[in-house]
Write an enzyme that holds these catalytic residues in place. Structure first.
Site, mmCIF file in Angstrom:
data_model
loop_
_atom_site.group_PDB
_atom_site.id
_atom_site.type_symbol
_atom_site.label_atom_id
_atom_site.label_comp_id
_atom_site.label_asym_id
_atom_site.label_seq_id
_atom_site.Cartn_x
_atom_site.Cartn_y
_atom_site.Cartn_z
ATOM 1 N N ASP A 1 0.888 -1.365 0.103
ATOM 2 C CA ASP A 1 0.059 -0.211 -0.115
ATOM 3 C C ASP A 1 0.717 1.137 -0.008
ATOM 4 O O ASP A 1 0.440 2.422 -0.516
ATOM 5 C CB ASP A 1 -0.779 0.294 1.209
ATOM 6 N N ARG A 2 2.070 1.340 0.649
ATOM 7 C CA ARG A 2 2.616 2.499 0.831
ATOM 8 C C ARG A 2 4.093 2.427 0.594
ATOM 9 O O ARG A 2 4.884 1.638 0.606
ATOM 10 C CB ARG A 2 2.821 3.029 2.554
ATOM 11 N N GLU B 1 -12.439 4.192 9.742
ATOM 12 C CA GLU B 1 -11.487 4.479 8.705
ATOM 13 C C GLU B 1 -12.171 4.448 7.220
ATOM 14 O O GLU B 1 -13.203 4.218 7.053
ATOM 15 C CB GLU B 1 -10.589 3.117 8.481
ATOM 16 N N GLU B 2 -11.461 5.153 6.231
ATOM 17 C CA GLU B 2 -11.963 4.996 4.828
ATOM 18 C C GLU B 2 -13.552 5.514 4.592
ATOM 19 O O GLU B 2 -14.215 4.698 4.235
ATOM 20 C CB GLU B 2 -11.614 3.702 4.119
ATOM 21 N N ARG C 1 -15.745 2.404 7.896
ATOM 22 C CA ARG C 1 -15.215 1.053 7.907
ATOM 23 C C ARG C 1 -14.566 0.967 9.249
ATOM 24 O O ARG C 1 -13.989 1.811 9.725
ATOM 25 C CB ARG C 1 -14.119 0.813 6.939
ATOM 26 N N ARG D 1 -13.681 -10.350 -1.057
ATOM 27 C CA ARG D 1 -13.792 -9.194 -1.846
ATOM 28 C C ARG D 1 -14.508 -9.644 -3.337
ATOM 29 O O ARG D 1 -13.613 -9.418 -4.330
ATOM 30 C CB ARG D 1 -13.000 -8.108 -1.930
ATOM 31 N N TYR E 1 -13.007 -1.974 -3.116
ATOM 32 C CA TYR E 1 -13.345 -0.910 -2.554
ATOM 33 C C TYR E 1 -14.711 -0.394 -3.261
ATOM 34 O O TYR E 1 -14.718 -0.696 -4.434
ATOM 35 C CB TYR E 1 -12.325 0.077 -2.438
#
Length: 471
Positions: free
Chosen positions: A152-153, A278-279, A294, A373, A407
């Site tokens: 992610d980062r 979150e998010e 979330r 997902r 997402y």
């Protein structure tokens, strides 16, 4: 021709040229005198003539006379001075089903073209239209640097935007800001974009407004300062943004920060019953902003933050409905809970999602699978925000359960010529790792839909790329 005739001929030619030159000089003198007096008739010779060409551009013609020369300059200028701050006075439109708005097919196109590796996409609109946004990984699907983009980062990520419906490439993407977590919204006059970057234990946010950095925010808990991953919403110039810093699986420090033109107006610590945030996916109507978030710590039911942007205050609770919308989640219970998280679900702790909460006109989105997902569906659940017994009365498949989703989030074209704000949403269609390990990358395409008063049929808007073609 004898010498005398030659002399007469040359003299006549010279006289003719002299007369022509004299006439040209007189005409030039008259023209300059006329132009001088014409400009001088106006009260201010520096005042431009303004001719409106359409609602978004103005042609300015400046007439400047100096040293007997007239220069005419055409300047195209955006009419920002005529724009006003967005005002969230309209209600949400009635929605009975969802129609397709856009699908970028980025992975399919990327099998051959130079397409950016992205994740955490969303859409956001402004007075000129809507654009797609995502966090780029600084490489393309076919590039060797795509290896490892499951993470992610990194220092190579940036928030990019591009024209809705196109696939993101190095040639059409605009860099909004640098970072690995983001939000962006337009206040009616200009766009604010926020990006988080830096190491996990000391990340920071840079707030951009009108294309320039305006504000910096340091980490306040030293544990991955992060934000919404979809658009924020503005009302009368005030743009609230939800940020969290702290553990993903324990109590964290969430703040609602109110911005105007990129500058902080107020900061609030999270209050209310929500235990982890979150998010958040936010939208506005009737002068209120609602954010559906979330709970990555406990809840399979989603927390809801209700914001009054004029008073710059908020409250929080959980979505009351017994229809659970996080992933993973347990089976839907007999009763919902407005005040506390409903636990359960394995193995994933959560996924970004959204809802539109409008009394009888409420819609919830969720993955079809309760464990992974995959798939995506929309459920019309009247009074989902307040009724613990509320259940679905209408169902529409967006992505079938044989295909990956990811997402999802809310957005609205607040400048559309309607009597109401029409709800829209997007679904991230994740491909590659970890589920498809035969390729080195992790990326996504996007599908977006908007509300319809008609009752339309369902179809699967899955990604559609054949991963075998990338081997």
């Amino acid at each position: 021709m004898n010498p005398n005739q030659k002399i007469i001929c040359i003299s006549a030619t010279g006289m003719t040229l002299s007369v022509v030159s004299l006439l040209i000089g007189i005409a030039n003198l008259g023209l300059n005198i006329g132009l001088h007096y014409k400009v001088g008739d106006t009260p201010d010779v520096n005042t431009p003539n303004v001719n409106g060409t359409n609602s978004t551009t103005t042609t300015i013609i400046n007439n400047n006379t100096q040293n007997n020369f007239t220069n005419i300059t055409n300047i195209i200028h955006n009419k920002n001075e005529e724009r006003t701050f967005l005002n969230l006075t309209k209600p949400l439109c009635e929605v009975n089903s969802w129609h397709i708005l856009s699908k970028d097919n980025a992975i399919r196109i990327g099998e051959e073209a130079h397409i950016l590796v992205t994740r955490e996409p969303y859409l956001s609109c402004d007075p000129q239209g809507c654009r797609m946004f995502a966090l780029s990984q600084g490489t393309t699907l076919r590039g060797r640097h795509a290896n490892g983009t499951i993470h992610d980062r990194s220092p190579f990520r940036a928030l990019v935007s591009w024209e809705m419906g196109q696939a993101p490439s190095p040639y059409n993407a605009k860099i909004e800001c640098i970072g690995w977590s983001s939000t962006s919204c337009h206040d009616g006059i200009s766009r604010m974009s926020i990006c988080m970057s830096g190491p996990n234990n000391n990340a920071s946010a840079v707030v951009w407004y009108g294309g320039r950095p305006v504000t910096e925010i340091p980490s306040w808990a030293g544990n991955i300062l992060r934000t919404q991953e979809s658009e924020c919403v503005c009302h009368k110039g005030i743009c609230p943004v939800v940020m969290t810093d702290g553990p993903a699986n324990n109590k964290a420090a969430t703040k609602i920060i109110y911005f105007k033109e990129g500058k902080i107006q107020k900061i609030e610590e999270l209050t209310g019953n929500a235990q982890h945030i979150e998010e958040c996916s936010c939208y506005g109507a009737k002068e209120v902003i609602k954010c559906i978030c979330r709970d990555n710590w406990k809840g399979a039911n989603r927390p809801v933050i209700t914001i009054d942007p004029e008073m710059m205050t908020h409250t929080s609770k959980y979505l009351c409905s017994k229809i659970l919308t996080d992933t993973s989640r347990p089976n839907d219970p007999t009763n919902g809970n407005c005040d506390a998280p409903i636990t359960g679900g394995n193995p994933d702790p959560g996924v970004k999602g959204f809802a539109f909460l409008d009394g009888e006109n409420s819609w919830l989105g969720r993955t079809i699978s309760k464990d992974s997902r995959s798939g995506y569906e929309m459920l019309k659940v009247p009074n989902a925000e307040t009724n613990t017994q509320s259940g679905p009365i209408t169902h529409q498949v967006i992505v079938n359960n044989q295909n990956w989703s990811g997402y999802s989030g809310a957005f609205i074209d607040y400048w559309a010529n309607k009597e109401c704000f029409n709800p829209c949403f997007y679904v991230e269609l994740i491909r590659g790792r970890p589920k498809e390990s035969s390729v080195l990358w992790t990326s996504n395409s996007i599908v977006a839909l908007c509300g319809s008063k008609e009752r339309l049929g369902s179809w699967s808007w899955h990604d559609g790329a054949e991963i075998i073609y990338f081997k």
